[in-house]
Design a protein around this motif. Structure first.
Motif, PDB file in Angstrom:
ATOM      1  N   LEU A   1       0.567  -1.087   0.129  1.00 30.33           N
ATOM      2  CA  LEU A   1       0.044   0.105   0.065  1.00 30.33           C
ATOM      3  C   LEU A   1       0.906   1.293  -0.014  1.00 30.33           C
ATOM      4  O   LEU A   1       0.535   2.159  -0.807  1.00 30.33           O
TER       5      LEU A   1
ATOM      6  N   ASN B   1       2.024   2.121  -3.396  1.00 29.70           N
ATOM      7  CA  ASN B   1       1.094   2.110  -4.412  1.00 29.70           C
ATOM      8  C   ASN B   1      -0.021   3.046  -3.750  1.00 29.70           C
ATOM      9  O   ASN B   1      -1.071   2.476  -3.549  1.00 29.70           O
TER      10      ASN B   1
ATOM     11  N   LYS C   1      -2.296   4.727  -5.254  1.00 28.25           N
ATOM     12  CA  LYS C   1      -3.546   4.366  -5.771  1.00 28.25           C
ATOM     13  C   LYS C   1      -4.422   3.187  -5.254  1.00 28.25           C
ATOM     14  O   LYS C   1      -5.615   3.326  -5.187  1.00 28.25           O
ATOM     15  N   LEU C   2      -3.638   2.250  -5.009  1.00 26.28           N
ATOM     16  CA  LEU C   2      -4.118   1.033  -4.553  1.00 26.28           C
ATOM     17  C   LEU C   2      -4.904   1.359  -3.223  1.00 26.28           C
ATOM     18  O   LEU C   2      -5.782   0.994  -2.762  1.00 26.28           O
ATOM     19  N   LYS C   3      -3.966   2.292  -2.447  1.00 20.62           N
ATOM     20  CA  LYS C   3      -4.413   2.603  -0.884  1.00 20.62           C
ATOM     21  C   LYS C   3      -5.668   3.448  -1.097  1.00 20.62           C
ATOM     22  O   LYS C   3      -6.579   3.121  -0.305  1.00 20.62           O
TER      23      LYS C   3
ATOM     24  N   GLU D   1      -7.942   3.290  -3.519  1.00 22.87           N
ATOM     25  CA  GLU D   1      -8.923   2.225  -3.668  1.00 22.87           C
ATOM     26  C   GLU D   1      -9.612   1.394  -2.434  1.00 22.87           C
ATOM     27  O   GLU D   1     -10.861   1.150  -2.290  1.00 22.87           O
TER      28      GLU D   1
ATOM     29  N   TRP E   1      -8.262  -8.535   0.115  1.00 25.30           N
ATOM     30  CA  TRP E   1      -8.271  -7.562  -0.861  1.00 25.30           C
ATOM     31  C   TRP E   1      -7.013  -7.162  -1.383  1.00 25.30           C
ATOM     32  O   TRP E   1      -6.780  -7.304  -2.482  1.00 25.30           O
ATOM     33  N   VAL E   2      -6.289  -6.875  -0.344  1.00 29.13           N
ATOM     34  CA  VAL E   2      -4.714  -6.396  -0.864  1.00 29.13           C
ATOM     35  C   VAL E   2      -3.791  -7.341  -1.510  1.00 29.13           C
ATOM     36  O   VAL E   2      -3.366  -7.050  -2.523  1.00 29.13           O
TER      37      VAL E   2
ATOM     38  N   ASN F   1      -4.999  -7.810  -5.191  1.00 28.95           N
ATOM     39  CA  ASN F   1      -4.775  -6.948  -6.081  1.00 28.95           C
ATOM     40  C   ASN F   1      -3.312  -6.783  -6.230  1.00 28.95           C
ATOM     41  O   ASN F   1      -2.639  -5.399  -6.425  1.00 28.95           O
ATOM     42  N   SER F   2      -2.314  -7.573  -5.390  1.00 24.64           N
ATOM     43  CA  SER F   2      -0.801  -7.356  -5.624  1.00 24.64           C
ATOM     44  C   SER F   2      -0.229  -8.258  -6.433  1.00 24.64           C
ATOM     45  O   SER F   2      -0.900  -9.336  -6.867  1.00 24.64           O
TER      46      SER F   2
END
Length: 569
Positions: A518, A521, A523-525, A527, A548-549, A552-553
């Motif tokens: 996170l 990234n 952007k991912l954080k 989201e 979820w993390v 998405n990794s």
């Protein structure tokens, strides 16, 4: 001397045609042949007549070979001599043996010229397709059927219903059938059956394969010209007919819809290769002798029609491939189009309800003392609810040998990739699907499958396969390789391994790594924070957030839910 020889031969043929009765004809009108007697009869015909040939074409689940019997007027058994070919399948459900007995008489009558002999049409039959079921002979398993006295069982030697096995091909029967089908390349296919369901006056009903699935002008020709003409010919023989009464457990008075024969069924399968198809369904409560007779006459009428229209049928079949070009839309799922309804004359019996002698609850019954004739609605059209754009190619990794074997069996042309290469493809991710709670023909099948599509570069290995769609089996490719199709390989469980995640994480270890992911990234954080704001339950569930993390990794496995068949536009 020559005249005497000719007269002797004619007398011999006449005597043979008079004396060689089938087991059915030698019985009381309510008896069907056994498997052994059926095969012996065809072998005798082949010995007596050089217009008949018997071939063994591969094993069945029973261990017995599947036999193919051919009638050819000119004694040439090459299936590619510019003749039409009609394939008649019998005994897929051996408790419905009408076609078995009718076809034995048909081949005898063709050989002896008792009926009009086609010069431009070859007739091929599988005398009994479900051999294991035929050998499992009994008198009780068809409780809702009026004769014959003894018959076979619906399930085959491994208890499969073979009329659900034309895509998944779990049985040796199916694989041997496909070998026959692609060897003879039939123009017309007849699969003889006996109905279940409502009661009515007709002895003969028929499923004409759904014209929209047959496609284009070929489908319209079959719906509007060929099938009605054959039915009209039956009427000249005083045989009334109606489309298969697709009603079970209710009265047909309010109308019914055409049966949708998806590819799992015999005619649904043959349609994928532009073969015209029909399923005669005689009425189970009519006398067996009458059912055999109308089945026989339907086959004769069909032969006569095909013989008179050989070149037209062949041209329309060939032209139909133009309906499935690259970039066109192809329907994967259908539903009844209730806006399109016609009226058909229906000869029925008054249906009503009365208390059951068993339960005391209302039960349906039909009063045969009160026949009626009236017009009822008939729904003969479907509309597409899901379509796909036809690609140029599919790419299938060599690891998927199970489906590659089936594609080869079905005469699909495959080309090997000769060296490791990267190809720009469309790939599918399985977004959602539902699975049956109950077993169905050896499977817990999927349905309501939904996918998302991504264009990406994928590395393929030497020995993987690229498959062009522009070939005779284009519809077979689309119906099996597109996961959202009703009878796709995915929905028949061929790819269930991708549905199970193989690698996981230990939460206490991944916690620190997740924070790194996170932090690197933003952007991912963002989201993740947005998802927590939108979903209260998610916000309260730490394990769900960590998962979820992970998903998405870069640590999440790519194979999970990744459909391993690819498309090239």
């Amino acid at each position: 001397m020559r005249l005497l020889t000719t007269l002797t031969l004619l007398f011999s043929v006449f005597s043979f045609s008079q004396n060689l009765k089938t087991p059915f004809e030698n019985g009381n009108g309510n008896q069907s042949t056994t498997y052994e007697d059926c095969i012996a009869y065809y072998e005798t015909l082949a010995q007596k007549f050089n217009t008949i040939q018997v071939d063994e074409m591969g094993l069945t689940d029973s261990g017995e070979p599947l036999r193919m019997v051919t009638f050819s007027q000119n004694t040439n058994f090459d299936y590619y001599q510019n003749k039409a070919v009609i394939l008649i399948n019998n005994g897929i459900h051996p408790g419905e043996p009408d076609g078995i007995d009718a076809t034995m008489m048909l081949f005898r009558d063709l050989a002896t010229a008792k009926i009009k002999v086609p010069k431009n049409t070859m007739i091929v039959t599988i005398p009994i397709y479900n051999i294991g079921g035929s050998l499992n002979r009994n008198s009780n398993s068809r409780a809702n059927q009026n004769g014959p006295e003894a018959y076979g069982f619906r399930g085959n030697a491994r208890n499969y219903d073979l009329n659900r096995d034309f895509i998944k091909s779990d049985s040796k029967n199916s694989r041997s059938f496909q070998e026959i089908f692609h060897l003879i390349n039939p123009d017309m296919f007849i699969d003889n059956h006996v109905s279940n369901g409502a009661d009515y006056q007709y002895t003969f009903t028929c499923i004409a394969t759904q014209h929209q699935r047959l496609g284009g002008k070929l489908g319209e020709f079959y719906k509007n010209e060929m099938h009605p003409t054959i039915m009209k010919d039956l009427k000249t023989k005083k045989i009334e007919s109606i489309p298969y009464v697709n009603i079970h457990g209710d009265k047909p008075d309010n109308g019914f819809a055409q049966f949708m024969d998806s590819p799992r069924y015999a005619t649904g399968y043959t349609t994928l290769f532009n073969t015209l198809g029909s399923v005669p369904e005689t009425h189970m409560l009519k006398p067996y002798k009458d059912r055999v007779a109308v089945t026989y006459e339907y086959m004769v009428s069909t032969i006569n029609y095909v013989e008179a229209n050989v070149q037209k049928i062949k041209k329309m079949k060939a032209d139909n491939l133009n309906s499935y070009k690259i970039g066109m839309k192809y329907p994967l799922q259908w539903e009844i189009d209730s806006s399109k309804v016609s009226k058909i004359e229906f000869k029925g019996y008054k249906g009503a309800y009365k208390p059951s002698d068993v339960s005391g609850k209302d039960r349906l019954y039909y009063d045969k003392k009160q026949p009626f004739t009236k017009n009822i609605p008939y729904y003969n059209d479907y509309k597409a609810t899901k379509e796909v754009i036809i690609p140029s190619y599919y790419v299938v990794p060599k690891s998927q040998w199970e489906i590659l074997d089936l594609l080869k069996l079905n005469a699909i042309q495959l080309r090997l990739i000769n060296s490791d290469t990267i190809i720009n493809v469309e790939s599918y991710k399985i977004d959602s699907y539902e699975t049956s709670k109950y077993p169905y023909e050896g499977h817990y099948g999927h349905y309501n499958t939904k996918v998302s599509k991504l264009t990406e570069q994928v590395a393929f290995k030497k020995g993987d396969y690229i498959i062009k769609t522009q070939q005779k089996g284009v519809k077979y490719l689309l119906e099996t390789l597109e996961p959202e199709a009703v009878d796709s390989y995915f929905n028949w469980n061929f790819f269930d391994a991708i549905l199970q995640q193989k690698e996981y994480f230990s939460a206490y270890v991944f916690e620190d790594l997740a924070k790194e992911v996170l932090d690197k990234n933003p952007k991912l954080k963002s989201e993740l924070e947005a998802k927590k704001q939108a979903d209260k339950a998610f916000a309260e569930n730490g394990a769900a957030q960590l998962d979820w993390v992970y998903k998405n990794s870069v640590y999440y496995e790519k194979a999970h839910l990744q459909y391993p068949v690819y498309r090239i536009k």
